[in-house]
Motif scaffolding. Sequence first.
Motif, PDB file in Angstrom:
ATOM      1  N   THR A 208       0.827  -1.213   0.000  1.00 52.80           N
ATOM      2  CA  THR A 208       0.000   0.000   0.000  1.00 52.80           C
ATOM      3  C   THR A 208       0.859   1.259   0.000  1.00 52.80           C
ATOM      4  O   THR A 208       0.340   2.347  -0.273  1.00 52.80           O
ATOM      5  CB  THR A 208      -0.923   0.022   1.228  1.00 52.80           C
ATOM      6  N   SER A 209       2.148   1.132   0.300  1.00 47.90           N
ATOM      7  CA  SER A 209       3.032   2.300   0.292  1.00 47.90           C
ATOM      8  C   SER A 209       3.526   2.662  -1.097  1.00 47.90           C
ATOM      9  O   SER A 209       4.101   3.738  -1.292  1.00 47.90           O
ATOM     10  CB  SER A 209       4.246   2.042   1.194  1.00 47.90           C
ATOM     11  N   LEU A 210       3.313   1.797  -2.079  1.00 48.46           N
ATOM     12  CA  LEU A 210       3.773   2.059  -3.443  1.00 48.46           C
ATOM     13  C   LEU A 210       2.919   3.155  -4.084  1.00 48.46           C
ATOM     14  O   LEU A 210       1.727   3.269  -3.782  1.00 48.46           O
ATOM     15  CB  LEU A 210       3.693   0.778  -4.280  1.00 48.46           C
ATOM     16  N   PRO A 211       3.507   3.955  -4.973  1.00 49.55           N
ATOM     17  CA  PRO A 211       2.755   5.082  -5.556  1.00 49.55           C
ATOM     18  C   PRO A 211       1.563   4.622  -6.384  1.00 49.55           C
ATOM     19  O   PRO A 211       1.684   3.731  -7.213  1.00 49.55           O
ATOM     20  CB  PRO A 211       3.800   5.794  -6.426  1.00 49.55           C
ATOM     21  N   ARG A 212       0.405   5.219  -6.104  1.00 47.74           N
ATOM     22  CA  ARG A 212      -0.848   4.940  -6.808  1.00 47.74           C
ATOM     23  C   ARG A 212      -1.220   3.452  -6.765  1.00 47.74           C
ATOM     24  O   ARG A 212      -1.814   2.917  -7.700  1.00 47.74           O
ATOM     25  CB  ARG A 212      -0.774   5.432  -8.263  1.00 47.74           C
ATOM     26  N   SER A 213      -0.873   2.804  -5.668  1.00 45.26           N
ATOM     27  CA  SER A 213      -1.208   1.380  -5.554  1.00 45.26           C
ATOM     28  C   SER A 213      -2.663   1.176  -5.150  1.00 45.26           C
ATOM     29  O   SER A 213      -3.296   0.203  -5.555  1.00 45.26           O
ATOM     30  CB  SER A 213      -0.291   0.702  -4.537  1.00 45.26           C
ATOM     31  N   GLY A 214      -3.197   2.105  -4.344  1.00 45.48           N
ATOM     32  CA  GLY A 214      -4.588   1.968  -3.937  1.00 45.48           C
ATOM     33  C   GLY A 214      -4.815   0.719  -3.100  1.00 45.48           C
ATOM     34  O   GLY A 214      -3.903   0.190  -2.464  1.00 45.48           O
ATOM     35  N   THR A 215      -6.039   0.221  -3.134  1.00 43.07           N
ATOM     36  CA  THR A 215      -6.383  -0.969  -2.355  1.00 43.07           C
ATOM     37  C   THR A 215      -6.376  -2.223  -3.206  1.00 43.07           C
ATOM     38  O   THR A 215      -5.660  -3.181  -2.918  1.00 43.07           O
ATOM     39  CB  THR A 215      -7.771  -0.803  -1.701  1.00 43.07           C
ATOM     40  N   VAL A 216      -7.157  -2.226  -4.279  1.00 40.35           N
ATOM     41  CA  VAL A 216      -7.253  -3.414  -5.125  1.00 40.35           C
ATOM     42  C   VAL A 216      -5.921  -3.708  -5.802  1.00 40.35           C
ATOM     43  O   VAL A 216      -5.478  -4.861  -5.866  1.00 40.35           O
ATOM     44  CB  VAL A 216      -8.365  -3.226  -6.176  1.00 40.35           C
ATOM     45  N   ARG A 217      -5.256  -2.682  -6.294  1.00 37.84           N
ATOM     46  CA  ARG A 217      -3.974  -2.882  -6.982  1.00 37.84           C
ATOM     47  C   ARG A 217      -2.918  -3.414  -6.015  1.00 37.84           C
ATOM     48  O   ARG A 217      -2.157  -4.323  -6.347  1.00 37.84           O
ATOM     49  CB  ARG A 217      -3.526  -1.563  -7.614  1.00 37.84           C
TER      50      ARG A 217
END
Length: 418
Positions: A282-291
């Motif tokens: 979840t800390s990755l850029p633009r990861s969001g929840t589902v991604r």
Amino acid sequence: MQYAPSTSLPATAPNGVTAGVDWASADHVACVVDAAGKVITRFTVEHSGTGLTELVRKLARAAVTEVAIERGDGPVVEALLAAGLTVVVISPNQLKNLRSRYGSAGNKDDRFDAFVLADTLRTDRARLRPLVPDSPATLTLRQTCRTRKDLVKHRVAICNQLRAHLSGAFPGAVGLFAELDSAISLAFLARFDCQERADWLSERRLTAWLKSAGYCGRKDPALLLSRLKAAPRGALGDDGAAKAHITRALLTVLTSLTEQIKALEAQIAEQLMLHADAHIFTSLPRSGTVRAARLLAEIGDCRARFPDPGALACLAGVAPSTRQSGKHKSVGFRWAVNKQLRDAVCDFAADSRRANPWAARLYDQAIARGKDHPHATRILARAWLYVIWHCWQDGVAYDPAKHGALQALIQQDQQAAA
């Protein structure tokens, strides 16, 4: 940074025997060989609960502790792991090439394939790795994410079918809102499923209905009504009534799919929040929840499975396949990969360039070299996997301040601006 230690098999097989299982949809063939490669026993069991119990029992009777098989999931593998057996996966492509070791015909035979699997486990132990299953939390999350992805595919297919149907039955509804499967568009079609019902609308009536439906107000009701009036007329009379039935049928399926996808997304969010590795992805850029959940589920939580970043990149299909013989060298697309993992990684990488200057630079450089979008995305995904692998192995969240390449690029841009 030291790479994670890789799991390996002992130098010699315990009890001096190895087994191979050639699985199929109806039955499975097992073969057990001794330390000299001689067949001790060979048998067939049905693909059923009783058959799998018999498989484990006969392997135990032959003192087998290691089994080679062509796939790493499914009821057969679960039964073998539950019995405490060591499972080694030898892919179908490898098995196809290994057949030539024992004869030039290369014909496919279940009994022979079971022997090849067992004997390869005996002779090629140094190059084989035992299968280590992921935790139950990861397996559950993976199943939920994959189910959601399948439902999204069905939703796209039904939406396309509805759009094609409306182009003749009620063209005005197709381009009325931004997305045909949006909540407001589905609500509009549920209320106005044919041209005759839409003809009842005036600007005042449309304004009142949009307000009651909770429309965001992005488009003025007068503009929406003008779109509806400017579109080609839909079917009327008996023909229109018949086509309205089809519209409602497709709309019911599409609405149900949309609701179930939302329910699965809520379940994914809950499962992700409870997972021990959630903070990494979840800390990755633009990861969001589902991604983030898809990345976690497809990579898994067994660190020993990927002893270095290259192993992860190869399984994800973002590392090119290089073949070299003499002076000839070719680099091609990698086909034998985990397609679910590749889709998850490339989906993340393609969107990360919108929030991370380092990712944007890598992507733009690949495009400048003449690569198309999918190829440039795979190049970026490969670079990201090296970053993700280090965070994953150390169990730490991604920190842009500690990303050396990103900070060097930011400093370079700041110096250029000054």
